[in-house]
Structures are given as C-alpha cells and as structure tokens.
Design a protein around this motif. Sequence first.
Motif, short mmCIF file in Angstrom:
data_model
loop_
_atom_site.label_atom_id
_atom_site.label_comp_id
_atom_site.label_asym_id
_atom_site.label_seq_id
_atom_site.Cartn_x
_atom_site.Cartn_y
_atom_site.Cartn_z
N SER A 521 0.82 -1.21 0.00
CA SER A 521 0.00 0.00 0.00
C SER A 521 0.86 1.27 0.00
N PRO A 524 2.66 2.97 -4.14
CA PRO A 524 2.25 4.08 -5.02
C PRO A 524 2.91 5.41 -4.66
N LYS A 555 -5.56 -4.00 -11.78
CA LYS A 555 -6.28 -3.70 -10.55
C LYS A 555 -5.37 -3.77 -9.33
N ASP A 557 -3.77 -1.91 -5.55
CA ASP A 557 -3.03 -0.71 -5.16
C ASP A 557 -1.94 -0.38 -6.16
N THR A 558 -1.23 -1.41 -6.62
CA THR A 558 -0.11 -1.19 -7.54
C THR A 558 -0.48 -1.58 -8.97
N ASN A 561 -4.52 0.95 -13.10
CA ASN A 561 -5.64 1.89 -12.94
C ASN A 561 -5.38 2.86 -11.78
N ASN A 562 -5.01 2.34 -10.62
CA ASN A 562 -4.78 3.19 -9.46
C ASN A 562 -3.55 4.08 -9.66
N LEU A 563 -2.49 3.52 -10.21
CA LEU A 563 -1.26 4.30 -10.41
C LEU A 563 -1.49 5.44 -11.39
N ASN A 564 -2.30 5.20 -12.41
CA ASN A 564 -2.59 6.27 -13.38
C ASN A 564 -3.32 7.43 -12.72
N THR A 565 -4.27 7.13 -11.85
CA THR A 565 -5.00 8.19 -11.15
C THR A 565 -4.05 9.02 -10.28
N ILE A 566 -3.18 8.34 -9.56
CA ILE A 566 -2.23 9.03 -8.68
C ILE A 566 -1.25 9.88 -9.48
N GLU A 582 -16.21 7.80 -14.36
CA GLU A 582 -15.04 7.80 -13.49
C GLU A 582 -13.77 8.16 -14.25
#
Length: 718
Positions: A521, A524, A555, A557-558, A561-566, A582
């Motif tokens: 977690s 990122p 999908k 935390d790593t 999709n999540n990394l692109n948002t961050i 979204e």
Amino acid sequence: MAEIEKEKLTGVVERITYQNTENNYSVLKLEIKQRRKKVVTVTGYFPSINVGETIEVWGEWINHPQYGYQFNAAEHNTVYPVTIEGIVKFLGSGIIKGIGPVTAKRIVNHFKLKTLDVIENEIDKLADVDGIANKRVEMIRSGWEEHRAIKDVMIFLSSHNISTSHAIKIFSKFGKKSINIVKNDPYQLIYEIHGIGFGTADKIAKDIGYDENAISRIKAGIIYILFESTNEGHVYLPEEEIIEKGEQLLSVDESLIKEGIEQLLAENKIIKDSERIYLPGLYRAEISIAEKLKRMLQNPVKRIEPKELKEYIDRVEIFQSIKFTEMQKEAIIKSFNNRVLVMTGGPGTGKTTTVKGIIGLFHDKGLRITLAAPTGRAAKKLEETTGRKAKTIHRLLEFNPRNNQFTINPNNQLSDDLIIIDEGSMIDTYLMNDLLGGISVKSRIVIVGDSDQLPSVGPGNVLRDIIDSQTVELVKLDQIFRQTEKSDIVSNAHRVNNGEFPNISNRNEDTFFLIKEDDYSKIPEIIKDLCIKRLPNRYGYNPISDIQVLTPMYKGDTGANNLNTILQDALNAKKKELRRGEKRFRVGDKVMQIRNNYDKDVFNGDIGRIKAIDSEYQQIDVEYDLRRVLYDFKELDDIVLAYATTVHKSQGSEYKAVIMPITTQHFIMLQRNLLYTAITRAKELIILIGTAKAINIAVKNNKISKRYTCLAERMAGL
C-alpha cells in the motif's frame, strides 16, 4: 402505516461530483431555488445526466456521517430549462455537439426564451445567428436528434439494469435501432460492444423473457467461450473444455451444450478438427500460415558461394570497424541462402548489428529491401537502429478502412527481394496470415525476435510455433557483446532468463535497483516520489516522456488503474479536464490507444499526449509521434491514461527509465517471461519496488501458460 410523502426539488445540474458508470450511482451538485442555500448535494441513480440539465428529483434529506446533509433521490425527471440563464447553461454544457458556451450565449441572445422551441421546430433559423454557418447548423441538428434519441434509449436500457457506460456504447453502435436490437437479440451485444460480456447480455435476455434452455442462448454461450479464449491466446479449445466451461457458464445439462455444438457445426459457425473446436477465421488462418510457409520453403533460392560471402563480411567488418561472431556470420549467410530465416536473441546479443549486416549484403547485391514491425513504436525503433525506413505491418500491407481489407494481399503481393520483420513474438495468428498472404514466394523473409519474451496479445504463439516446428532455418544469438557486459540491465535480463536471481547491489553507478518495501500500500507513494522528484533531480529525466511505470496487472493498489489516477494528479493537475463517469482526461495527459483503429491509422499500444479538448465540437486532439488524431467524445473508450501500463502493453517499446512494482499481490502474474520482458524495456535505468520474495517467485516460475495452437504440428506435418 401511511407512506411518507417524498419531497420534490427542481434545479439545474451544476456539477457531477461522482458517477459510477457501472451502476449509474451519481453525486450531483444541484442549483435550486426552493431553498436559501442555492447549491445542494443530490445522490441517486441517474442513467443519463449532464451538467446544465434541469431536473426534478423526489426523495428525502439525510444526514451523512461524513458528507453532511444530502438529498437522496429515489426518482428523477429531466425537464427543459425555462430561464435565459438555465438555457445558456444547458446548451453550453457540451450536451449538443456544435454548441459550446460561447455559441450558446449567441443563440440565446438571439432567440431568448424561444431558443429551445427554435432548435426543436425551426432549427434552420440558427443560421441567422452570427458565426453559425449552414455546416454548423447541420452538426447541431444531428446532435440535437441524437440527444433526444439517446434519452429514450438510456431510459429503456436503464430499466434492464444496463450501465450508463454500456448504454452509451450501445447507442453509439446502433443509434435509434438500439431498443429493437436489445429486444430481439441481446446476445449480439457481446460481439458488437466492447466491454459487454455474456453475463450482462444474459441478464438482459432473462429480463426480457428468454428461456435459459433456449438453444439460441446455448449457442451464444459457446461462441462467447471461444471468443473469450482468444483473449487468453488460444487458437482453439478442446471440445471437452468447451463442454465443461459451457456447463459452468450456462448452468444447463451437458446434453444441451453438445446439441449447441452440433447446431453451430451445421451452421458453419464453428469448425471441428479432431477434438479441437475453432472459430472459422482462426482455423483458416492457422492452416493458411502453415501452407504459405511450406510454399515459400519449397521455392529454391539462388545461393551465394561461401567465398563471395566471406569477402563481403570481411569488407563490412573493416568498413564498420566491427567483428561479427560466428553465429552472426551464420545468420547473414542463411538470410541469403534460405527463403525463410528466424533469428532470435536476448538484449545485447547483436540482433541489430546482424540485421544491418544482412541489409548491407542485399544492398550490395542491388536487391530491394523492406523493413516492418507489428507496432508503430517497434517500427520507429527499427528505423532508428538501421537508418532505413520501416513501416508497421498494417501500413506495409496498406489497410483500406473503407472495405476493412488489406490492399496488399494474395492477389496483389509485395515483390521485394528481402522483407525483414522485427519483434516477431508480437505477431498473432491473424496478422501473420495476412502478412504471409501479401508476400510473394519469390521473396526472402527474415523474422527477428526474442522468443523468451511474452507472446502476442492476440491468439497464437506464432514465433514459438515456427521455431518448434523445426522446418525453418533458425539462428539463436546467445553471446553478449563486451560493450553491453557492464550494463546491469542486460546482464540481469539474461540472469532472469536463465532462472537466476538478478544481481542487485544498489550502488550509485548501477542501472538496476531494488527498493525493498513489504507493504504494497506504500508503493504508489514511492513511485510518485520517484517520478516527480528523485529521478528528474538525479538523472534529468522528464517525468512523462522519459519514465514509464510498468505493472503486472490493472487492478489493486499497484495496478495500472490506481497508479494512473495518482500520477495524473501528481504530474498533470489543474489542466482543462473532461469527465466521463469515473474517467478523467486532461490536456497534457499521456494516453495509450488500446485497440487497432485503421480509420485513424492508430494502433493498439501507441502512446500519445492530449493536446486539446474541444467541448463545443466534442473532440479530443491527441498527438502521436508528430501525428494528430481527433477522437469524438463517444470514442474515448479507445484510449486510456498511460503514465502506468501493463507489461503486456509495453511490448515492442523501449523507455529511458522503467519503474516496476513487484509484490506477492501480483502472485498470479509472477512469471519469468513477464519479468524478463519488463527488464528488457529499459534502456538506461530500471527500478523494481517490492520484495526479493516476489522477484524470486517470478524467476523460478518458468511455467508458461499453455496456449492451444496447432501451428507447429501442422508445419511439421506438411
């Protein structure tokens, strides 16, 4: 107990704070006039809602423990605005293609409160407004009609629990026919609409009244199973496996699956070869590849005497101040003395030097040479390393989007003396069939690739199958050259490929690092810090163009999709933004095309930057290698953010710096060829973030997922 009467609010949608495109749940900011507080928060399920629309909502006020007072809407209805201000906001919201904020003001200033009536009944009068030509009027007419039609379609589709994102895709494909299509054959959506699977179509069918034992449902399920298997790389499936998967998917008796298979065979919608079940196109392509290669191999070539070849190689070595290895010399000789040659090798083994030697030999003989690769990025890399023009295979074969066919085909073949194809591991069964169909049996082909990398995204394992057939000349380069021995990237890539743990000392002069982090977690934030500060400050890298984050999965935390948002928020904040559910796109964003689009001449895996967002014309302008491509807002499913991408999508590319999270969270994807592929994407620097345990799992896992193909067997048997 008497039913509690619902309260009613009427207002203008000022902002859509959140919208889940899968279930339509939305959080709106509604500007109302019934209360002193002009803007309130409204939550509920809205299948089709746009900023600027006037809506009526019925529900009740609740006090959310985190977000405070909200109006929870149980029902809603869209109404047209009745004030000048409301009409301007409605038309200027981008809801109608051809009308943006400026044009909306002009129209409303001209027609006042009659504006919507004019658009509805006398739209040609818009030409009386300054700055609106007849062409723009037609665009607005089309946009208005689409707006009205999509409302009806969305309401119908929503009643059958179809998400907003899927409903928009359905309407974009079928237009006003959408309702009839869904009613008459909901399973058609599986093949026509990207992202709609059997489960969604089956829910619609059951809602409409389909019998779960209906043979049409059974056949649709079987075809779906075969289509889905191609996404896993399979060319066919054993009949037993189809029956087993069919029972799980359809929850029906085995006898019904067998009956469905028999009917599909009778209708020629599937083909059975022994116990193998194919989709017809893949069956024909696999057989055709084997037959075309056989015809080429049976066509003799005019050979060069060994003495003459030795003299040529000696001249090149002197002229270019290089020394070919014996394997490189063998490859150069075999390229001329054989109709087909496969040359493989890992990083630093001199594939490029050998290709240049082959090109030089054919050029020395006055022969015609063509270079190509599966993707634009791979073709550009081939062009840069050889100094000769290279094309994508699609451009080489001159794809014609008007008829969805290649101009270069078996009836109009290329006649070049030598065709060199790079990144051969990326070529799937369909593309290899088209490629060979466009090449004369009088040409020579050299297929270059790294057979240890991940196989093609599409169906088949063509390069590996051709090698395994043992029918084609093969040269495998395995000597690492002195000038690359000092590269940690190259040496560790070979260590991983040989099943050894990479050498990670984390010295300042190294190019291969591991940042140890057990808590996935936290990864990122480490990646963000590397992209924003540490790598730009130390190496001078541009965070967007020089650094690429690669990850095993989408999908988690790593995940990508999540990394692109961050990374989007960290690297490209406060720019003009477009929200679609979204998804958020901003001017300056790094984006990737995720499926081939021959009309636009842009292909799966191409990376570009958003240069402009035009709300009035509802278009996004993306630049790919100095080429500009326009996307309508309804085409935005074709692109995704690309600050982070999966290792599979990185094939054929190289980046100055690669950052890759590697944790046991990715356990299912931790394979040797995936880690090897990621490492070989880095030119100057690679940083792994995670645990030695995860790296060791990947290194030791050389079990390559089995792909059902029969190409090697067909080639060996010819």
